[in-house]
Write an enzyme that holds these catalytic residues in place. Structure first.
Site, mmCIF file in Angstrom:
data_model
loop_
_atom_site.group_PDB
_atom_site.id
_atom_site.type_symbol
_atom_site.label_atom_id
_atom_site.label_comp_id
_atom_site.label_asym_id
_atom_site.label_seq_id
_atom_site.Cartn_x
_atom_site.Cartn_y
_atom_site.Cartn_z
ATOM 1 N N SER A 1 -28.299 6.426 -86.511
ATOM 2 C CA SER A 1 -29.694 6.833 -86.347
ATOM 3 C C SER A 1 -30.487 6.687 -87.649
ATOM 4 C CB SER A 1 -29.730 8.275 -85.808
ATOM 5 O OG SER A 1 -31.018 8.642 -85.425
ATOM 6 N N ASP B 1 -33.115 -5.265 -94.579
ATOM 7 C CA ASP B 1 -34.128 -6.207 -94.090
ATOM 8 C C ASP B 1 -35.143 -6.570 -95.164
ATOM 9 O OD1 ASP B 1 -32.904 -6.247 -91.669
ATOM 10 O OD2 ASP B 1 -34.477 -5.220 -90.548
ATOM 11 N N LYS C 1 -27.005 3.348 -83.173
ATOM 12 C CA LYS C 1 -27.885 4.217 -82.383
ATOM 13 C C LYS C 1 -29.337 3.862 -82.698
ATOM 14 C CE LYS C 1 -29.111 9.040 -81.411
ATOM 15 N NZ LYS C 1 -30.509 9.031 -81.866
#
Length: 576
Positions: free
Chosen positions: A299, A310, A324
């Site tokens: 999460s 990223d 998740k």
């Protein structure tokens, strides 16, 4: 005549278009009305069934338990994260989001039919009052707790900060009961388990949960590490199950510029879709960072690790994270209850969603399968590195995780290791520092004898699978032709306590050592002990010490150029 026919065709086309448009316009409204009808119909049926049971069932019906059980079963069919909290359990939800509650600051568990102290938190009321792991709780404020459940004891221990309680306990190895008076406090679990600077000037910290104000706590930690000389950072998110999404965004914001998109959420309610941008000036945009993750990182942890990956702001080391990518929103219910509903999926900067399981498309048996790598999609980081969706965050450097035996799991679940360590601690008043402590060979031999005296039994998954195989072979008529081979396999896979205690000695010893260290040095000590023999941590240190390796990991892989001979041959074939 032609003109008349053309007019008729035009009118007919207009009627068809009008009819289609009308049908299209009516369909959503009709679907909506049908859905409302179905909801009201099923609510009416449920109410009627409950009334009939209450009036005519042969035994007395516990209405609250029946209804709450029905609600939980209904929500289980959706996903593991959509949960109902009745009024009496609202403190659990509050603790998940804030990390705060009023109580004594201890983990309790059930052991041999009693509720015992499992772990007192360092410096909190239970610890200050002298409670130890293994202490059995007999009474609270004169109320007998000997046959109570963990939840019943927990409810008694919690209360308004500043109020006191009297605890009657029995310590292992003692015959006489002890009475303690403990003052409840506002318990706030520190999200930073440990922080320190290594000899290589690497600032390390383990971040345990994303609760209210945890990003501020982390900011202070990083500042302190830099003041102590840290020139690079290791952020350990292993075992961090997540928490508040906004806190995750603020953690990433410590290391990336203001105005960066970190995560966006998309769900059924389009007006609830949100894009989360960094709002503050960063603490440090250039300090090298390695983030450690494992299968327990989920999460909000994945938002941080994935966001930094990223944006090519950190190197990720460890094992693939949990996967998740679902967001929960709490909604108030009548009579003081609450429901935590999965309302959307989240997408990190590259545009990928890392949700690993598709709960909306279950297998016929109700199980949920992980998205296979072959069906995942490729996305690009800011620098052009390839990353994938559909299965958690894949580390830039993966360190294989050693698979342990099931015997270690059962030794923990059945409290065998816990009870052995409780006896061991009674005979040892102190131990060496956490990073140096190792269990003596003689102590492990004593542990083996302890296990044998407990008549410990365990069931391996391989043995159960073997029984299923045997049943299938008998059903299909293959048992006679493969009888000898099956017997040999059965002999090897049958649980053998003496063999398995030696075969999985390394795993079991590590668990025993961690349990012992926790008794003397708490969670911080356990972390230091584990870091002393941690391949993932060692790799992170190696990466941060090699600046070229660090930079190369954040660059895209070079395009493969065919050998010169192959290019020449292709050109000759093309123009021949």
């Amino acid at each position: 005549m032609n003109l008349l026919n053309n007019m008729r065709r035009i009118i007919l086309c207009m009627l068809v278009v009008f009819t289609v448009l009308q049908a299209t316009a009516q369909t959503p409204a009709e679907d909506k009305n049908q859905r409302y009808f179905d909801i009201n119909k099923n609510i009416d049926i449920f109410n009627s069934v409950l009334r009939e049971l209450d009036m005519f069932y042969v035994d007395s019906v516990e209405v609250n338990n029946l209804v709450q059980g029905s609600i939980r079963n209904m929500l289980t069919r959706l996903d593991p994260y959509t949960e109902y909290y009745p009024e009496e359990n609202m403190e659990d939800l509050q603790f998940m989001t804030t990390g705060e509650y009023g109580g004594i600051g201890a983990i309790i568990s059930s052991n041999n039919g009693q509720v015992v102290i499992n772990e007192p938190y360092e410096g909190l009321p239970a610890d200050k009052a002298g409670l130890k792991a293994g202490d059995a709780i007999l009474e609270i404020d004169g109320n007998d707790m000997r046959k109570s459940t963990v939840k019943e004891v927990s409810d008694r221990l919690k209360g308004t900060p500043g109020t006191s309680l009297e605890l009657t306990i029995l310590r292992p190895g003692e015959k006489r009961e002890r009475k303690l008076t403990i003052l409840r406090e506002k318990i706030e679990v520190d999200p930073v388990t440990y922080a320190g600077v290594t000899d290589e000037k690497i600032g390390y910290f383990h971040f345990g949960s994303f609760t209210t104000r945890s990003a501020d706590r982390l900011k202070k930690t990083v500042q302190e590490l830099k003041e102590k000389g840290a020139t690079s950072l290791i952020m350990d998110l292993r075992g961090n199950g997540g928490g508040i999404l906004d806190e995750a965004v603020d953690v990433v914001n410590l290391f990336v510029p203001k105005g960066e998109e970190i995560v966006s959420t998309k769900g059924k309610m389009k007006q609830w879709d949100r894009t989360y941008l960094t709002r503050n000036q960063p603490l440090d945009e250039i300090i090298p960072i390695v983030v450690l993750i494992d299968t327990g990182s989920a999460s909000a942890s994945e938002i941080v690790a994935g966001g930094l990956q990223d944006l090519d702001r950190a190197v990720i080391v460890g094992n693939r994270s949990f996967g998740k990518g679902l967001v929960q929103t709490p909604r108030d219910l009548p009579y003081g209850g609450n429901i935590k509903i999965t309302t959307s999926k989240y997408y990190i900067p590259s545009g990928r969603c890392i949700q690993a399981l598709d709960y909306s498309h279950r297998n016929p048996d109700g199980s949920v399968a992980r998205v296979p790598d072959s069906l995942t999609n490729v996305f690009k980081t800011r620098n052009g590195r390839e990353v994938r969706d559909g299965g958690g965050i894949t580390p830039d450097i993966a360190i294989p995780q050693r698979a342990g035996g099931t015997i270690a799991f059962y030794l923990m679940v059945d409290n065998v290791i816990f009870d052995y360590v409780t006896e061991w601690v009674q005979q040892h008043k102190e131990i060496t520092p956490p990073n140096e402590f190792r269990l003596a060979e003689s102590d492990y031999e004593m542990f083996k004898e302890f296990v044998k005296k407990r008549d410990f039994e365990y069931d391996q998954l391989s043995e159960r699978s073997l029984q299923q195989l045997k049943n299938m072979m008998e059903f299909e008529g293959y048992m006679d032709v493969a009888k000898e081979e099956f017997a040999a396999l059965e002999t090897k896979l049958h649980p053998n306590l003496e063999r398995d205690l030696e075969l999985f000695k390394e795993d079991i010893t590590s668990i025993i050592e961690s349990e012992i260290v926790q008794r003397f040095y708490y969670k911080k000590g356990v972390l230091l002990h584990q870091l002393s023999n941690d391949k993932v941590f060692d790799k992170a240190v190696e990466v941060l010490q090699d600046q070229e390796m660090y930079r190369s990991l954040l660059r895209p892989l070079p395009v493969k150029v065919p050998p010169a001979g192959e290019i020449k041959e292709k050109l000759q074939n093309q123009y021949s």
